[in-house]
Write a protein that holds these residues in place. Structure first.
Motif, PDB file in Angstrom:
ATOM      1  N   SER A 103       0.854  -1.194   0.000  1.00  0.00           N
ATOM      2  CA  SER A 103       0.000   0.000   0.000  1.00  0.00           C
ATOM      3  C   SER A 103       0.885   1.238   0.000  1.00  0.00           C
ATOM      4  CB  SER A 103      -0.907   0.008   1.234  1.00  0.00           C
ATOM      5  OG  SER A 103      -0.140   0.073   2.416  1.00  0.00           O
ATOM      6  N   GLY A 104       0.450   2.266  -0.707  1.00  0.00           N
ATOM      7  CA  GLY A 104       1.237   3.495  -0.753  1.00  0.00           C
ATOM      8  C   GLY A 104       2.479   3.301  -1.584  1.00  0.00           C
ATOM      9  N   THR A 105       3.555   3.892  -1.148  1.00  0.00           N
ATOM     10  CA  THR A 105       4.816   3.848  -1.886  1.00  0.00           C
ATOM     11  C   THR A 105       5.828   3.024  -1.102  1.00  0.00           C
ATOM     12  OG1 THR A 105       4.409   6.039  -2.809  1.00  0.00           O
ATOM     13  CG2 THR A 105       6.665   5.220  -2.879  1.00  0.00           C
ATOM     14  N   ASP A 106       6.438   2.069  -1.774  1.00  0.00           N
ATOM     15  CA  ASP A 106       7.472   1.254  -1.141  1.00  0.00           C
ATOM     16  C   ASP A 106       8.834   1.884  -1.366  1.00  0.00           C
ATOM     17  OD1 ASP A 106       5.801  -0.710  -0.213  1.00  0.00           O
ATOM     18  OD2 ASP A 106       5.956  -1.912  -2.029  1.00  0.00           O
ATOM     19  N   PRO A 107       9.711   1.898  -0.412  1.00  0.00           N
ATOM     20  CA  PRO A 107       9.481   1.623   0.997  1.00  0.00           C
ATOM     21  C   PRO A 107       8.619   2.726   1.626  1.00  0.00           C
ATOM     22  CG  PRO A 107      11.805   1.515   0.448  1.00  0.00           C
ATOM     23  CD  PRO A 107      11.114   2.168  -0.701  1.00  0.00           C
ATOM     24  N   ASP A 108       7.761   2.377   2.553  1.00  0.00           N
ATOM     25  CA  ASP A 108       6.759   3.328   3.016  1.00  0.00           C
ATOM     26  C   ASP A 108       6.848   3.674   4.495  1.00  0.00           C
ATOM     27  OD1 ASP A 108       5.898   1.040   4.222  1.00  0.00           O
ATOM     28  OD2 ASP A 108       4.074   0.843   3.039  1.00  0.00           O
ATOM     29  N   SER A 109       7.946   3.364   5.148  1.00  0.00           N
ATOM     30  CA  SER A 109       8.089   3.711   6.556  1.00  0.00           C
ATOM     31  C   SER A 109       9.422   4.407   6.778  1.00  0.00           C
ATOM     32  CB  SER A 109       8.004   2.474   7.451  1.00  0.00           C
ATOM     33  OG  SER A 109       9.144   1.663   7.263  1.00  0.00           O
ATOM     34  N   SER A 110       9.542   5.073   7.911  1.00  0.00           N
ATOM     35  CA  SER A 110      10.803   5.742   8.236  1.00  0.00           C
ATOM     36  C   SER A 110      11.839   4.726   8.682  1.00  0.00           C
ATOM     37  CB  SER A 110      10.570   6.769   9.356  1.00  0.00           C
ATOM     38  OG  SER A 110      10.058   6.124  10.513  1.00  0.00           O
ATOM     39  N   ARG A 161       8.336   2.965  -6.066  1.00  0.00           N
ATOM     40  CA  ARG A 161       7.300   2.572  -7.022  1.00  0.00           C
ATOM     41  C   ARG A 161       5.961   2.545  -6.295  1.00  0.00           C
ATOM     42  NH1 ARG A 161       4.179  -1.702  -8.861  1.00  0.00           N
ATOM     43  NH2 ARG A 161       4.865  -3.072  -7.189  1.00  0.00           N
ATOM     44  N   THR A 162       4.942   3.111  -6.903  1.00  0.00           N
ATOM     45  CA  THR A 162       3.601   3.020  -6.346  1.00  0.00           C
ATOM     46  C   THR A 162       3.085   1.603  -6.542  1.00  0.00           C
ATOM     47  OG1 THR A 162       3.169   5.333  -6.858  1.00  0.00           O
ATOM     48  CG2 THR A 162       1.262   3.943  -6.440  1.00  0.00           C
ATOM     49  N   THR A 163       2.636   0.985  -5.457  1.00  0.00           N
ATOM     50  CA  THR A 163       2.299  -0.435  -5.514  1.00  0.00           C
ATOM     51  C   THR A 163       0.819  -0.680  -5.720  1.00  0.00           C
ATOM     52  OG1 THR A 163       2.086  -0.484  -3.113  1.00  0.00           O
ATOM     53  CG2 THR A 163       4.232  -1.038  -4.042  1.00  0.00           C
ATOM     54  N   GLY A 164       0.065   0.321  -6.146  1.00  0.00           N
ATOM     55  CA  GLY A 164      -1.356   0.114  -6.373  1.00  0.00           C
ATOM     56  C   GLY A 164      -1.624  -0.824  -7.536  1.00  0.00           C
ATOM     57  N   THR A 165      -0.678  -0.950  -8.457  1.00  0.00           N
ATOM     58  CA  THR A 165      -0.822  -1.847  -9.604  1.00  0.00           C
ATOM     59  C   THR A 165       0.363  -2.799  -9.658  1.00  0.00           C
ATOM     60  OG1 THR A 165       0.300  -0.269 -11.047  1.00  0.00           O
ATOM     61  CG2 THR A 165      -2.102  -0.146 -10.937  1.00  0.00           C
ATOM     62  N   THR A 168       4.383  -4.033 -14.416  1.00  0.00           N
ATOM     63  CA  THR A 168       4.068  -4.243 -15.830  1.00  0.00           C
ATOM     64  C   THR A 168       5.176  -3.664 -16.683  1.00  0.00           C
ATOM     65  OG1 THR A 168       2.888  -2.141 -16.090  1.00  0.00           O
ATOM     66  CG2 THR A 168       1.610  -4.019 -15.295  1.00  0.00           C
ATOM     67  N   ALA A 169       4.973  -3.731 -17.992  1.00  0.00           N
ATOM     68  CA  ALA A 169       5.973  -3.208 -18.911  1.00  0.00           C
ATOM     69  C   ALA A 169       6.118  -1.700 -18.808  1.00  0.00           C
ATOM     70  CB  ALA A 169       5.603  -3.607 -20.344  1.00  0.00           C
ATOM     71  N   ASN A 170       5.126  -1.029 -18.209  1.00  0.00           N
ATOM     72  CA  ASN A 170       5.167   0.436 -18.130  1.00  0.00           C
ATOM     73  C   ASN A 170       5.103   0.935 -16.689  1.00  0.00           C
ATOM     74  OD1 ASN A 170       5.190   0.909 -21.008  1.00  0.00           O
ATOM     75  ND2 ASN A 170       3.066   0.230 -21.018  1.00  0.00           N
ATOM     76  N   SER A 171       5.655   0.158 -15.752  1.00  0.00           N
ATOM     77  CA  SER A 171       5.631   0.566 -14.349  1.00  0.00           C
ATOM     78  C   SER A 171       6.358   1.895 -14.174  1.00  0.00           C
ATOM     79  CB  SER A 171       6.294  -0.499 -13.482  1.00  0.00           C
ATOM     80  OG  SER A 171       5.566  -1.700 -13.523  1.00  0.00           O
ATOM     81  N   SER A 172       5.687   2.820 -13.524  1.00  0.00           N
ATOM     82  CA  SER A 172       6.279   4.134 -13.301  1.00  0.00           C
ATOM     83  C   SER A 172       7.000   4.142 -11.958  1.00  0.00           C
ATOM     84  CB  SER A 172       5.187   5.211 -13.307  1.00  0.00           C
ATOM     85  OG  SER A 172       5.745   6.479 -13.030  1.00  0.00           O
ATOM     86  N   VAL A 173       8.249   4.595 -11.951  1.00  0.00           N
ATOM     87  CA  VAL A 173       9.037   4.659 -10.720  1.00  0.00           C
ATOM     88  C   VAL A 173       9.570   6.074 -10.553  1.00  0.00           C
ATOM     89  CG1 VAL A 173       9.674   2.236 -10.708  1.00  0.00           C
ATOM     90  CG2 VAL A 173      11.101   3.859 -11.931  1.00  0.00           C
TER      91      VAL A 173
END
Length: 225
Positions: A103-110, A161-165, A168-173
């Motif tokens: 959920s959210g953005t990985d890594p997502d904690s301090s 990387r946003t882990t909502g999806t 894929t070939a077009n993963s946005s980072v």
């Protein structure tokens, strides 16, 4: 005419002899104590050196690289590798400084306190203590210690990387924030044909070094055997 004669009595001789024996005994005890102390210190130094040089981690399987896009540029944003403890090694603390819970953005904690650190190196940069997360596999007793017989998947993060999806070939980072030790906009992206090194540095034991070269063409998921 009487002549004075002087000498030493048996008692005086005994006193002198006892004094010599006492002094010799003290000196011998001092020498022996120093020798025993030096031997113990040398033994401790040897054992400490062996503890630091013996292997405690080993890879189990391939290194997997994940491709994403920063704008229109394809680059690797994460590595995944499975590690296990060497037979007879002490438990290794794998408390990760980040979490990856989908959920959210990985890594997502301090960053939290962690005894194992990971260093990323390529021809253009060295990133100390890069973000990483961990998940234990199979027979796991529920703690963050990698015990003999356990396996853990370590994921080394270079970019966000946003882990909502799914990947894929077009993963946005995206670049890491400047407050982290991952790859920021001032760094150089990891792209096809690049060589890199990942060092897993536990608190005790030898460093696990993994060196790989990326292929000329990147799939969404790249198996770096």
């Amino acid at each position: 005419m009487y002549t004075k004669q002087r000498g030493i009595t048996g008692l005086e001789t005994a006193i002198i002899l006892i004094a010599f024996v006492v002094v010799a005994s003290v000196f011998a005890f001092t020498v022996l104590s120093t020798g025993v102390f030096s031997s113990e210190r040398a033994k401790e130094t040897i054992f400490a050196g062996l503890e630091q040089t013996k292997s405690s981690l080993r890879p189990s399987g391939s290194v997997i690289a994940f491709r994403g896009y920063v704008g229109s540029t394809e680059a690797i944003f994460k590595f995944s590798m499975v590690v296990e403890a060497v037979d007879g090694a002490e438990p290794i603390d794998l408390t990760a400084p980040y979490t990856a819970d989908g959920s959210g953005t990985d890594p997502d904690s301090s960053v939290t306190t962690n005894r194992t650190s990971i260093v990323y190196i390529d021809d253009n940069q060295i990133l100390q203590n890069v973000p990483w997360s961990v998940s234990f596999m199979g027979d796991d007793n529920g703690d963050n210690m990698l015990d003999e017989g356990e396996k853990a998947e370590i994921q080394v993060w270079l970019l966000n990387r946003t882990t909502g999806t799914a990947v894929t070939a077009n993963s946005s980072v995206n670049y890491m924030a400047s407050s982290t030790t991952g790859l920021t906009s001032s760094g150089t992206l990891l792209t096809p044909n690049d060589q890199f090194t990942v060092e897993v540095q536990p608190a005790d034991g030898e460093v696990l070094t993994v060196r790989r070269t990326l292929p000329a063409a990147l799939d969404s998921v790249v198996n770096l055997r």
